[in-house]
Design an enzyme around this catalytic site. Sequence first.
Site, PDB file in Angstrom:
ATOM      1  N   ASP A 133       0.986  -1.207   0.055  1.00 30.81           N
ATOM      2  CA  ASP A 133      -0.029   0.153   0.055  1.00 30.81           C
ATOM      3  C   ASP A 133       1.034   1.205  -0.065  1.00 30.81           C
ATOM      4  N   CYS A 188     -17.337 -15.282 -11.062  1.00 31.36           N
ATOM      5  CA  CYS A 188     -18.307 -14.450 -10.631  1.00 31.36           C
ATOM      6  C   CYS A 188     -19.909 -15.010 -11.144  1.00 31.36           C
ATOM      7  N   CYS A 191     -23.762 -14.189 -10.689  1.00 31.27           N
ATOM      8  CA  CYS A 191     -23.990 -13.757  -9.134  1.00 31.27           C
ATOM      9  C   CYS A 191     -23.848 -12.395  -9.315  1.00 31.27           C
ATOM     10  N   CYS A 194     -22.947  -9.102  -4.217  1.00 28.84           N
ATOM     11  CA  CYS A 194     -22.425  -8.136  -3.504  1.00 28.84           C
ATOM     12  C   CYS A 194     -22.823  -6.729  -3.953  1.00 28.84           C
ATOM     13  N   CYS A 214     -18.031   4.197  -0.783  1.00 28.37           N
ATOM     14  CA  CYS A 214     -17.711   2.953  -0.092  1.00 28.37           C
ATOM     15  C   CYS A 214     -17.568   3.259   1.433  1.00 28.37           C
ATOM     16  N   CYS A 241     -15.690  -1.977   6.251  1.00 34.19           N
ATOM     17  CA  CYS A 241     -16.786  -2.788   5.996  1.00 34.19           C
ATOM     18  C   CYS A 241     -16.646  -4.075   5.304  1.00 34.19           C
ATOM     19  N   CYS A 244     -19.574  -7.057   1.241  1.00 29.69           N
ATOM     20  CA  CYS A 244     -19.448  -7.193  -0.131  1.00 29.69           C
ATOM     21  C   CYS A 244     -18.442  -8.645  -0.160  1.00 29.69           C
ATOM     22  N   CYS A 248     -20.304 -12.942  -0.146  1.00 32.12           N
ATOM     23  CA  CYS A 248     -19.578 -13.549  -1.497  1.00 32.12           C
ATOM     24  C   CYS A 248     -19.532 -15.108  -1.297  1.00 32.12           C
TER      25      CYS A 248
HETATM   26  C1  B12 Z   1      -7.640   2.817  -2.906  1.00 35.51           C
HETATM   27  C2  B12 Z   1      -7.899   1.662  -2.124  1.00 35.51           C
HETATM   28  C3  B12 Z   1      -9.351   1.333  -1.566  1.00 35.51           C
HETATM   29  C4  B12 Z   1     -10.331   2.362  -1.849  1.00 35.51           C
HETATM   30  C5  B12 Z   1     -10.942   2.282  -3.158  1.00 35.51           C
HETATM   31  C6  B12 Z   1     -11.679   0.765  -3.450  1.00 35.51           C
HETATM   32  C7  B12 Z   1     -11.254   0.262  -4.861  1.00 35.51           C
HETATM   33  N1  B12 Z   1     -12.005  -0.757  -5.127  1.00 35.51           N
HETATM   34  O1  B12 Z   1     -10.126   0.795  -5.460  1.00 35.51           O
HETATM   35  C8  B12 Z   1     -11.308   2.147  -0.432  1.00 35.51           C
HETATM   36  C9  B12 Z   1     -11.126   3.073   0.500  1.00 35.51           C
HETATM   37  C10 B12 Z   1     -12.772   2.333  -0.944  1.00 35.51           C
HETATM   38  C11 B12 Z   1     -11.153   0.827  -0.259  1.00 35.51           C
HETATM   39  C12 B12 Z   1     -11.858  -0.144   0.344  1.00 35.51           C
HETATM   40  C13 B12 Z   1     -11.478  -1.598   0.664  1.00 35.51           C
HETATM   41  N2  B12 Z   1     -10.179  -2.064   0.538  1.00 35.51           N
HETATM   42 CO1  B12 Z   1      -8.841  -1.150  -0.330  1.00 35.51          CO
HETATM   43  N3  B12 Z   1      -7.322  -0.498  -1.332  1.00 35.51           N
HETATM   44  C14 B12 Z   1      -7.307   0.741  -2.007  1.00 35.51           C
HETATM   45  C15 B12 Z   1      -5.662   0.518  -2.762  1.00 35.51           C
HETATM   46  C16 B12 Z   1      -4.721   1.274  -1.807  1.00 35.51           C
HETATM   47  C17 B12 Z   1      -5.707   0.890  -4.089  1.00 35.51           C
HETATM   48  C18 B12 Z   1      -6.805   0.380  -5.236  1.00 35.51           C
HETATM   49  C19 B12 Z   1      -6.717   0.755  -6.573  1.00 35.51           C
HETATM   50  O2  B12 Z   1      -5.723   0.987  -6.945  1.00 35.51           O
HETATM   51  N4  B12 Z   1      -7.923   1.302  -6.768  1.00 35.51           N
HETATM   52  C20 B12 Z   1      -7.919   1.973  -8.200  1.00 35.51           C
HETATM   53  C21 B12 Z   1      -9.296   1.357  -8.808  1.00 35.51           C
HETATM   54  C22 B12 Z   1      -9.087   1.745 -10.440  1.00 35.51           C
HETATM   55  O3  B12 Z   1      -9.055   0.026  -8.914  1.00 35.51           O
HETATM   56  P1  B12 Z   1     -10.274  -0.790  -8.714  1.00 35.51           P
HETATM   57  O4  B12 Z   1     -11.451  -0.492  -8.269  1.00 35.51           O
HETATM   58  O5  B12 Z   1      -9.439  -2.139  -7.954  1.00 35.51           O
HETATM   59  O6  B12 Z   1     -10.584  -1.224 -10.315  1.00 35.51           O
HETATM   60  C23 B12 Z   1     -10.078  -2.168 -10.987  1.00 35.51           C
HETATM   61  C24 B12 Z   1     -10.870  -3.437 -11.258  1.00 35.51           C
HETATM   62  O7  B12 Z   1     -12.195  -2.853 -10.856  1.00 35.51           O
HETATM   63  C25 B12 Z   1     -10.841  -3.638 -12.740  1.00 35.51           C
HETATM   64  N5  B12 Z   1     -12.042  -3.224 -13.613  1.00 35.51           N
HETATM   65  C26 B12 Z   1     -12.561  -2.139 -13.646  1.00 35.51           C
HETATM   66  N6  B12 Z   1     -13.472  -2.407 -14.574  1.00 35.51           N
HETATM   67  C27 B12 Z   1     -13.643  -3.393 -15.118  1.00 35.51           C
HETATM   68  C28 B12 Z   1     -14.362  -4.129 -15.928  1.00 35.51           C
HETATM   69  C29 B12 Z   1     -14.197  -5.596 -16.206  1.00 35.51           C
HETATM   70  C30 B12 Z   1     -15.051  -6.172 -17.274  1.00 35.51           C
HETATM   71  C31 B12 Z   1     -13.235  -6.161 -15.580  1.00 35.51           C
HETATM   72  C32 B12 Z   1     -12.973  -7.758 -15.535  1.00 35.51           C
HETATM   73  C33 B12 Z   1     -12.471  -5.537 -14.377  1.00 35.51           C
HETATM   74  C34 B12 Z   1     -12.715  -4.235 -14.314  1.00 35.51           C
HETATM   75  O8  B12 Z   1      -9.859  -2.779 -13.084  1.00 35.51           O
HETATM   76  C35 B12 Z   1      -9.236  -1.695 -12.211  1.00 35.51           C
HETATM   77  C36 B12 Z   1      -7.921  -1.466 -12.401  1.00 35.51           C
HETATM   78  O9  B12 Z   1      -7.281  -2.476 -11.932  1.00 35.51           O
HETATM   79  C37 B12 Z   1      -5.310  -1.053  -2.597  1.00 35.51           C
HETATM   80  C38 B12 Z   1      -3.913  -1.408  -2.341  1.00 35.51           C
HETATM   81  C39 B12 Z   1      -3.099  -1.121  -3.542  1.00 35.51           C
HETATM   82  N7  B12 Z   1      -1.913  -0.647  -3.581  1.00 35.51           N
HETATM   83  O10 B12 Z   1      -3.488  -1.839  -4.668  1.00 35.51           O
HETATM   84  C40 B12 Z   1      -6.227  -1.353  -1.470  1.00 35.51           C
HETATM   85  C41 B12 Z   1      -6.701  -2.987  -1.304  1.00 35.51           C
HETATM   86  C42 B12 Z   1      -7.389  -2.920  -2.790  1.00 35.51           C
HETATM   87  N8  B12 Z   1      -8.132  -2.737  -0.355  1.00 35.51           N
HETATM   88  C43 B12 Z   1      -7.989  -3.996   0.246  1.00 35.51           C
HETATM   89  C44 B12 Z   1      -9.155  -4.017   1.166  1.00 35.51           C
HETATM   90  C45 B12 Z   1      -8.851  -5.416   2.119  1.00 35.51           C
HETATM   91  C46 B12 Z   1     -10.143  -3.437   1.155  1.00 35.51           C
HETATM   92  C47 B12 Z   1     -11.457  -3.400   1.907  1.00 35.51           C
HETATM   93  C48 B12 Z   1     -12.023  -4.903   1.897  1.00 35.51           C
HETATM   94  C49 B12 Z   1     -11.203  -3.147   3.422  1.00 35.51           C
HETATM   95  C50 B12 Z   1     -12.428  -3.090   4.440  1.00 35.51           C
HETATM   96  N9  B12 Z   1     -12.998  -4.327   4.960  1.00 35.51           N
HETATM   97  O11 B12 Z   1     -13.086  -2.186   4.729  1.00 35.51           O
HETATM   98  C51 B12 Z   1     -12.343  -2.474   1.197  1.00 35.51           C
HETATM   99  C52 B12 Z   1     -13.191  -3.291  -0.080  1.00 35.51           C
HETATM  100  C53 B12 Z   1     -13.976  -2.316  -0.837  1.00 35.51           C
HETATM  101  C54 B12 Z   1     -14.065  -2.876  -2.182  1.00 35.51           C
HETATM  102  N10 B12 Z   1     -15.287  -3.475  -2.602  1.00 35.51           N
HETATM  103  O12 B12 Z   1     -13.184  -2.642  -3.102  1.00 35.51           O
HETATM  104  C55 B12 Z   1      -7.079  -4.875  -0.221  1.00 35.51           C
HETATM  105  C56 B12 Z   1      -7.770  -5.977  -1.130  1.00 35.51           C
HETATM  106  C57 B12 Z   1      -7.336  -7.454  -1.096  1.00 35.51           C
HETATM  107  C58 B12 Z   1      -7.933  -8.388  -2.170  1.00 35.51           C
HETATM  108  N11 B12 Z   1      -8.009  -9.800  -1.680  1.00 35.51           N
HETATM  109  O13 B12 Z   1      -8.619  -8.052  -2.857  1.00 35.51           O
HETATM  110  C59 B12 Z   1      -6.067  -4.086  -1.098  1.00 35.51           C
HETATM  111  C60 B12 Z   1      -5.011  -4.903  -1.998  1.00 35.51           C
HETATM  112  C61 B12 Z   1      -4.989  -3.832   0.122  1.00 35.51           C
HETATM  113  C62 B12 Z   1      -3.819  -4.609   0.526  1.00 35.51           C
HETATM  114  N12 B12 Z   1      -2.559  -4.400   0.547  1.00 35.51           N
HETATM  115  O14 B12 Z   1      -4.292  -5.944   0.646  1.00 35.51           O
HETATM  116  N13 B12 Z   1      -9.652   0.360  -0.708  1.00 35.51           N
HETATM  117  S1  SF4 Z   2     -20.155  -3.587   0.784  1.00 40.14           S
HETATM  118 FE1  SF4 Z   2     -18.209  -3.274  -0.099  1.00 40.14          FE
HETATM  119  S2  SF4 Z   2     -18.303  -1.853  -1.745  1.00 40.14           S
HETATM  120 FE2  SF4 Z   2     -20.127  -1.510  -0.402  1.00 40.14          FE
HETATM  121  S3  SF4 Z   2     -19.449  -0.253   1.294  1.00 40.14           S
HETATM  122 FE3  SF4 Z   2     -19.121  -2.139   2.104  1.00 40.14          FE
HETATM  123  S4  SF4 Z   2     -16.859  -2.544   1.412  1.00 40.14           S
HETATM  124 FE4  SF4 Z   2     -17.640  -0.757   0.092  1.00 40.14          FE
HETATM  125  S1  SF4 Z   3     -20.489 -12.039  -4.435  1.00 38.11           S
HETATM  126 FE1  SF4 Z   3     -18.616 -12.592  -5.017  1.00 38.11          FE
HETATM  127  S2  SF4 Z   3     -18.960 -14.123  -6.612  1.00 38.11           S
HETATM  128 FE2  SF4 Z   3     -20.935 -13.055  -6.304  1.00 38.11          FE
HETATM  129  S3  SF4 Z   3     -20.745 -11.241  -8.018  1.00 38.11           S
HETATM  130 FE3  SF4 Z   3     -19.734 -10.504  -6.037  1.00 38.11          FE
HETATM  131  S4  SF4 Z   3     -17.625 -10.703  -6.183  1.00 38.11           S
HETATM  132 FE4  SF4 Z   3     -18.278 -12.360  -7.675  1.00 38.11          FE
END
Ligand code: B12
Ligand code: SF4
Ligand code: SF4
Length: 310
Positions: A133, A188, A191, A194, A214, A241, A244, A248
């Site tokens: 991170d 997925c 489903c 989430c 979020c 939180c 989601c 899953c």
């Molecule tokens: C910023 C961030 C957040 C932000 C934004 C969330 C997000 N989804 O980006 C906030 C604060 C909301 C957050 C929340 C959480 N986070 Co966070 N977060 C990060 C961080 C620092 C960067 C993520 C990032 O680059 N986001 C930018 C956007 C563009 O990326 P993205 O949403 O992931 O989008 C990708 C996909 O959606 C995909 N995509 C987009 N469109 C499409 C379309 C198709 C068809 C497909 C196939 C794919 C696809 O491509 C995008 C780019 O890769 C990472 C650590 C890191 N350095 O990577 C941790 C990280 C992702 N978080 C993590 C965790 C644990 C969480 C939480 C579960 C914490 C919690 N319990 O509260 C929640 C989950 C929320 C969620 N559902 O995502 C873990 C995830 C571990 C894992 N197994 O995946 C990470 C990797 C931290 C770590 N070092 O472990 N987080």
């Molecule tokens: S369910 Fe997932 S995406 Fe929605 S608020 Fe909670 S952590 Fe964020």
């Molecule tokens: S709940 Fe899990 S399996 Fe279902 S759509 Fe979400 S990420 Fe995919």
Amino acid sequence: MPQNRTVYSSLIKKEAKNLGFMFCGISKAEFLEEEAPRLEAWLKKGMQGEMHYMENHFDKRLDPRLLVDGARSVISLGLNYFTVDQQADPLSPKISKYAYGDDYHQVIKGKLKQLLAIINEKIGEINGRAFVDSAPVLDKAWAKKAGLGWIGKNTNLISKKVGSFFFLAELIIDLELDYDITPTADHCGTCTACIDACPTEAIVAPYVVDGSRCISYLTIELKNEIPPEFKGKMDNWMFGCDVCQDVCPWNKFSVLHSEPAFKPKPLLLELNKKDWEEVTEDVFQKVFKNSAVKRTKFKGLKRNIDFLRH
Ligand code: B12
Ligand code: SF4
Ligand code: SF4
């Protein structure tokens, strides 16, 4: 020397396992072509909210060779944090499982440094950096590339074997290794659990989380007041939180972590609704010693608890 590459790759994976990592996969350090337009679109729509650090280093975030001189390989690691421990009072404001124990950044950083030291000792002097991170690295994209799982509609990285309750981290090094080139298919399917369950409708489309909606962002990252539109929608979360991930179906396969540092302080699970509402800075310091919850500071946690009450 291809033979050495294979030997070094299996040595690194074995040592990663010895250090407690649940996963280790390796990919070639290169430009993340697929992610570039997605990251750009996410930022353009302002889904980073006040996480302005996400706007920085766009190019570095997509290409590890700009982060580490001579980078050849990205070693992706996963550390399990799943637990069945629960806060005793079902009415108490909730804390995400990932934050029950010591701050994962510290715990993982220590393990990454050890792995780097082992590589230097057993393979030879290499140039490498450890990331958890702390820098612009797309953890999930690298883990997906290394075959550790797929990025689900909730945007977490999911493994078919153990679900998604694990952290991700990387070593980026200048040593050529064998690459895990078979990405996991998306499981997925149809489903939408989430998307349907998210309390704030933050999963605005499959695979797209609007970070600014979020609960994790609202309770941890946001420094200003939580916008009133989220009144009554926070599902009683005061830090992070899990919704989601809890809904899953793949998380039925989660296994208990065995990391002593992630064990919660008993008090964290024992405090009831009233205790939290009356929490003092003293108690806060005691319960969250070494914890990631300290990021919100006492004032931030208090703000979150008050937001849930009024
Ligand atoms: C910023 C961030 C957040 C932000 C934004 C969330 C997000 N989804 O980006 C906030 C604060 C909301 C957050 C929340 C959480 N986070 Co966070 N977060 C990060 C961080 C620092 C960067 C993520 C990032 O680059 N986001 C930018 C956007 C563009 O990326 P993205 O949403 O992931 O989008 C990708 C996909 O959606 C995909 N995509 C987009 N469109 C499409 C379309 C198709 C068809 C497909 C196939 C794919 C696809 O491509 C995008 C780019 O890769 C990472 C650590 C890191 N350095 O990577 C941790 C990280 C992702 N978080 C993590 C965790 C644990 C969480 C939480 C579960 C914490 C919690 N319990 O509260 C929640 C989950 C929320 C969620 N559902 O995502 C873990 C995830 C571990 C894992 N197994 O995946 C990470 C990797 C931290 C770590 N070092 O472990 N987080
Ligand atoms: S369910 Fe997932 S995406 Fe929605 S608020 Fe909670 S952590 Fe964020
Ligand atoms: S709940 Fe899990 S399996 Fe279902 S759509 Fe979400 S990420 Fe995919």
